[in-house]
Design a protein around this motif. Structure first.
Motif, PDB file in Angstrom:
ATOM      1  N   GLU A  89     -14.727   1.447   0.748  1.00 56.38           N
ATOM      2  CA  GLU A  89     -14.234   0.305   1.505  1.00 56.38           C
ATOM      3  C   GLU A  89     -12.772   0.032   1.202  1.00 56.38           C
ATOM      4  OE1 GLU A  89     -15.323  -4.426   2.265  1.00 56.38           O
ATOM      5  OE2 GLU A  89     -16.482  -3.201   0.852  1.00 56.38           O
ATOM      6  N   HIS A  90     -12.414   0.108  -0.064  1.00 58.26           N
ATOM      7  CA  HIS A  90     -11.018  -0.074  -0.495  1.00 58.26           C
ATOM      8  C   HIS A  90     -10.619   1.188  -1.264  1.00 58.26           C
ATOM      9  CE1 HIS A  90     -11.115  -4.329   0.648  1.00 58.26           C
ATOM     10  NE2 HIS A  90     -12.286  -4.402   0.043  1.00 58.26           N
ATOM     11  N   TRP A  91      -9.914   2.084  -0.598  1.00 62.76           N
ATOM     12  CA  TRP A  91      -9.644   3.402  -1.162  1.00 62.76           C
ATOM     13  C   TRP A  91      -8.895   3.348  -2.485  1.00 62.76           C
ATOM     14  CZ3 TRP A  91      -7.995   6.855   3.621  1.00 62.76           C
ATOM     15  CH2 TRP A  91      -9.105   6.954   4.476  1.00 62.76           C
ATOM     16  N   LEU A  92      -7.997   2.386  -2.631  1.00 66.42           N
ATOM     17  CA  LEU A  92      -7.253   2.247  -3.883  1.00 66.42           C
ATOM     18  C   LEU A  92      -7.643   0.978  -4.629  1.00 66.42           C
ATOM     19  CD1 LEU A  92      -3.652   3.401  -2.835  1.00 66.42           C
ATOM     20  CD2 LEU A  92      -5.618   4.766  -3.555  1.00 66.42           C
ATOM     21  N   GLY A  93      -8.747   0.368  -4.263  1.00 68.49           N
ATOM     22  CA  GLY A  93      -9.199  -0.826  -4.941  1.00 68.49           C
ATOM     23  C   GLY A  93      -8.465  -2.078  -4.482  1.00 68.49           C
ATOM     24  N   THR A  94      -8.633  -3.149  -5.241  1.00 71.70           N
ATOM     25  CA  THR A  94      -7.920  -4.406  -4.973  1.00 71.70           C
ATOM     26  C   THR A  94      -7.192  -4.836  -6.234  1.00 71.70           C
ATOM     27  OG1 THR A  94      -9.854  -5.750  -5.585  1.00 71.70           O
ATOM     28  CG2 THR A  94      -9.632  -5.123  -3.269  1.00 71.70           C
ATOM     29  N   ASP A  95      -6.221  -5.737  -6.070  1.00 71.50           N
ATOM     30  CA  ASP A  95      -5.435  -6.174  -7.227  1.00 71.50           C
ATOM     31  C   ASP A  95      -6.002  -7.466  -7.804  1.00 71.50           C
ATOM     32  OD1 ASP A  95      -4.710  -8.097  -5.421  1.00 71.50           O
ATOM     33  OD2 ASP A  95      -2.572  -7.666  -5.456  1.00 71.50           O
ATOM     34  N   ASN A  96      -5.240  -8.074  -8.705  1.00 70.84           N
ATOM     35  CA  ASN A  96      -5.723  -9.257  -9.420  1.00 70.84           C
ATOM     36  C   ASN A  96      -5.840 -10.494  -8.539  1.00 70.84           C
ATOM     37  OD1 ASN A  96      -2.759  -8.911  -9.506  1.00 70.84           O
ATOM     38  ND2 ASN A  96      -2.791 -10.944 -10.438  1.00 70.84           N
ATOM     39  N   LEU A  97      -5.259 -10.464  -7.336  1.00 74.11           N
ATOM     40  CA  LEU A  97      -5.363 -11.594  -6.414  1.00 74.11           C
ATOM     41  C   LEU A  97      -6.308 -11.311  -5.254  1.00 74.11           C
ATOM     42  CD1 LEU A  97      -1.622 -12.751  -6.220  1.00 74.11           C
ATOM     43  CD2 LEU A  97      -3.461 -13.680  -7.638  1.00 74.11           C
ATOM     44  N   GLY A  98      -6.942 -10.167  -5.257  1.00 79.39           N
ATOM     45  CA  GLY A  98      -7.866  -9.833  -4.187  1.00 79.39           C
ATOM     46  C   GLY A  98      -7.204  -9.245  -2.963  1.00 79.39           C
ATOM     47  N   ARG A  99      -6.066  -8.600  -3.122  1.00 85.94           N
ATOM     48  CA  ARG A  99      -5.377  -7.965  -1.999  1.00 85.94           C
ATOM     49  C   ARG A  99      -5.682  -6.471  -1.984  1.00 85.94           C
ATOM     50  NH1 ARG A  99       0.386 -10.507  -3.658  1.00 85.94           N
ATOM     51  NH2 ARG A  99      -0.382  -9.593  -5.616  1.00 85.94           N
ATOM     52  N   ASP A 100      -5.793  -5.914  -0.803  1.00 87.27           N
ATOM     53  CA  ASP A 100      -6.069  -4.482  -0.665  1.00 87.27           C
ATOM     54  C   ASP A 100      -4.897  -3.685  -1.236  1.00 87.27           C
ATOM     55  OD1 ASP A 100      -7.799  -2.299   0.601  1.00 87.27           O
ATOM     56  OD2 ASP A 100      -5.821  -1.875   1.437  1.00 87.27           O
ATOM     57  N   TYR A 101      -5.204  -2.842  -2.237  1.00 86.37           N
ATOM     58  CA  TYR A 101      -4.115  -2.173  -2.961  1.00 86.37           C
ATOM     59  C   TYR A 101      -3.534  -1.009  -2.173  1.00 86.37           C
ATOM     60  CZ  TYR A 101      -1.527  -1.541  -7.278  1.00 86.37           C
ATOM     61  OH  TYR A 101      -0.516  -1.499  -8.216  1.00 86.37           O
ATOM     62  N   LEU A 102      -4.308  -0.420  -1.265  1.00 84.68           N
ATOM     63  CA  LEU A 102      -3.760   0.633  -0.420  1.00 84.68           C
ATOM     64  C   LEU A 102      -2.613   0.088   0.426  1.00 84.68           C
ATOM     65  CD1 LEU A 102      -3.796   3.464   0.834  1.00 84.68           C
ATOM     66  CD2 LEU A 102      -5.577   2.650   2.409  1.00 84.68           C
ATOM     67  N   ALA A 103      -2.805  -1.078   1.008  1.00 89.91           N
ATOM     68  CA  ALA A 103      -1.740  -1.692   1.804  1.00 89.91           C
ATOM     69  C   ALA A 103      -0.527  -2.002   0.931  1.00 89.91           C
ATOM     70  CB  ALA A 103      -2.252  -2.974   2.470  1.00 89.91           C
ATOM     71  N   ARG A 104      -0.751  -2.462  -0.283  1.00 89.32           N
ATOM     72  CA  ARG A 104       0.359  -2.776  -1.189  1.00 89.32           C
ATOM     73  C   ARG A 104       1.165  -1.517  -1.532  1.00 89.32           C
ATOM     74  NH1 ARG A 104       1.903  -7.777  -2.190  1.00 89.32           N
ATOM     75  NH2 ARG A 104       2.167  -7.445  -4.426  1.00 89.32           N
ATOM     76  N   VAL A 105       0.466  -0.423  -1.817  1.00 89.64           N
ATOM     77  CA  VAL A 105       1.161   0.816  -2.183  1.00 89.64           C
ATOM     78  C   VAL A 105       1.909   1.391  -0.986  1.00 89.64           C
ATOM     79  CG1 VAL A 105       0.812   3.192  -2.958  1.00 89.64           C
ATOM     80  CG2 VAL A 105      -0.441   1.339  -4.063  1.00 89.64           C
ATOM     81  N   VAL A 106       1.298   1.333   0.198  1.00 93.26           N
ATOM     82  CA  VAL A 106       1.957   1.865   1.396  1.00 93.26           C
ATOM     83  C   VAL A 106       3.215   1.074   1.716  1.00 93.26           C
ATOM     84  CG1 VAL A 106       1.721   2.146   3.887  1.00 93.26           C
ATOM     85  CG2 VAL A 106      -0.127   2.871   2.384  1.00 93.26           C
ATOM     86  N   TYR A 107       3.123  -0.249   1.688  1.00 89.90           N
ATOM     87  CA  TYR A 107       4.301  -1.064   1.943  1.00 89.90           C
ATOM     88  C   TYR A 107       5.341  -0.907   0.830  1.00 89.90           C
ATOM     89  CZ  TYR A 107       2.622  -3.645   6.024  1.00 89.90           C
ATOM     90  OH  TYR A 107       2.212  -3.998   7.285  1.00 89.90           O
ATOM     91  N   GLY A 108       4.895  -0.757  -0.399  1.00 86.87           N
ATOM     92  CA  GLY A 108       5.835  -0.570  -1.507  1.00 86.87           C
ATOM     93  C   GLY A 108       6.650   0.700  -1.399  1.00 86.87           C
ATOM     94  N   GLY A 109       6.067   1.735  -0.779  1.00 82.71           N
ATOM     95  CA  GLY A 109       6.806   2.979  -0.610  1.00 82.71           C
ATOM     96  C   GLY A 109       8.018   2.828   0.279  1.00 82.71           C
ATOM     97  N   GLN A 110       7.972   1.923   1.244  1.00 80.55           N
ATOM     98  CA  GLN A 110       9.125   1.713   2.119  1.00 80.55           C
ATOM     99  C   GLN A 110      10.351   1.312   1.318  1.00 80.55           C
ATOM    100  OE1 GLN A 110       8.302  -1.046   5.267  1.00 80.55           O
ATOM    101  NE2 GLN A 110       6.845   0.290   6.290  1.00 80.55           N
ATOM    102  N   ILE A 111      10.192   0.345   0.417  1.00 75.03           N
ATOM    103  CA  ILE A 111      11.336  -0.150  -0.351  1.00 75.03           C
ATOM    104  C   ILE A 111      11.884   0.941  -1.259  1.00 75.03           C
ATOM    105  CG2 ILE A 111      12.126  -1.930  -1.943  1.00 75.03           C
ATOM    106  CD1 ILE A 111      11.280  -2.908   0.828  1.00 75.03           C
ATOM    107  N   SER A 112      11.009   1.634  -1.992  1.00 74.52           N
ATOM    108  CA  SER A 112      11.477   2.664  -2.923  1.00 74.52           C
ATOM    109  C   SER A 112      12.211   3.782  -2.192  1.00 74.52           C
ATOM    110  CB  SER A 112      10.287   3.231  -3.704  1.00 74.52           C
ATOM    111  OG  SER A 112       9.723   2.255  -4.537  1.00 74.52           O
ATOM    112  N   LEU A 113      11.664   4.234  -1.056  1.00 78.41           N
ATOM    113  CA  LEU A 113      12.298   5.329  -0.320  1.00 78.41           C
ATOM    114  C   LEU A 113      13.585   4.873   0.363  1.00 78.41           C
ATOM    115  CD1 LEU A 113       9.112   6.982   1.211  1.00 78.41           C
ATOM    116  CD2 LEU A 113      10.515   7.846  -0.661  1.00 78.41           C
TER     117      LEU A 113
END
Length: 312
Positions: A89-113
């Protein structure tokens, strides 16, 4: 029977027909080289097995970071149970606030790149202009521009980022400018050394004798032939910028509204024992991007500098 010799063209008489004359046993291939040479460089580049592994890998990571947000959930929506491990259901799990971590990692890649490639383009632009002028004209201009580059080279990027974040606030644009200001001298030094070498070659001297202006010779003959080592240095700058930006985000210097992979690592440090996936996935993304950029830069160096490739 008398053999009629073909009349040489004006370009050949001036020595401008082959602008890629090698220097003292060093073989390099300019960006504006003729078709056969350029094709040979591409074949050398694509012949390496590492290229066929890391080039698709880098392309996939870039596509996921910039196209993936259309297919993942809201990265700030805290509607799931907290600290769920990776599952179907959540491929990368969820974080400490209950947010989908896959979405967090995907969006985070934009800034780093964006930071990595933007800093590389800024360093390339400043390095070509300042290093090219210093290496071609020499004298007072060379001394002045070298002093300017030395001043920026000794600026501590971390301290400068802390001061800028305190005065101007921390956002992506400020981080890009700070990293570009502190990293461009390395590229400029390579451009300067190549410009000094190329300026002494015969076709540049012939162009001067033909009456071409200094700026025209610099930007049409010197800079294009100085590009091979400069491009390699620029690819290395991408990896350095991503690592430095991740370090700054790890220290809390970054855009809080648009977290990068480094910011995700910073948030994960408090949950290392109970939620291993929070640090694993952004850290793995940083490692793969930096590794891919460095491997491709090394392969590009072998393709554009055949002598170095044969020594290896």
């Amino acid at each position: 029977m008398t053999t009629v010799q073909p009349t040489p063209s004006p370009e050949a008489e001036l020595g401008l027909e082959e602008p890629l004359a090698p220097d003292a046993g060093t073989e390099t291939l300019a960006v504006g080289a003729s078709g056969p040479r350029r094709n040979a460089a591409w074949r050398t580049f694509l012949r390496k097995r590492s290229v066929w592994v890391f080039l698709p890998l880098l392309a996939v990571l870039i596509l996921i970071s910039f196209i993936g947000p259309s297919f993942v959930g809201d990265p700030v929506s805290a509607i799931y149970p907290k600290l769920l491990p990776p599952s179907s259901e959540h491929w990368l799990g969820t974080d400490n606030l209950g947010r989908d971590y896959l979405a967090r990692v995907v969006y985070g890649g934009q800034i780093s790149l964006i930071v990595g490639f933007s800093v590389a383009v800024l360093c390339l632009t400043l390095g070509l202009v300042i290093g090219g002028l210093a290496g071609y004209y020499g004298g007072f201009m060379d001394n002045a521009l070298v002093k300017v580059s030395e001043f920026f080279q000794v600026l501590p990027g971390l301290v400068l980022a802390l001061v800028a974040a305190a005065l101007l606030g921390s956002n992506v644009v400020i981080i890009i400018v700070i990293l570009g200001v502190t990293m461009w001298p390395g590229v400029a030094r390579i451009v300067r050394a190549e410009a000094m070498r190329i300026t002494k070659l015969g076709y540049v001297e012939s162009a001067k004798a033909a009456g071409f202006s200094g700026p025209r010779i610099l930007w049409s003959d010197v800079i294009p032939n100085a590009m091979p080592p400069v491009l390699v240095a620029t690819t290395m700058t991408v990896g350095r910028a991503i690592l430095v930006e991740s370090g700054l985000s790890y220290l809390g210097i970054g855009d809080a509204n648009r977290p990068s992979w480094g910011a995700l690592l910073n948030s994960a440090q408090a949950y290392m024992q109970q939620a291993w996936w929070l640090a694993l996935f952004p850290g793995l993304c940083i490692f793969l991007v930096v590794l891919a950029v460095n491997i491709l830069g090394d392969a590009m160096n072998d393709a554009l500098n055949p002598t170095i490739g044969r020594v290896k």
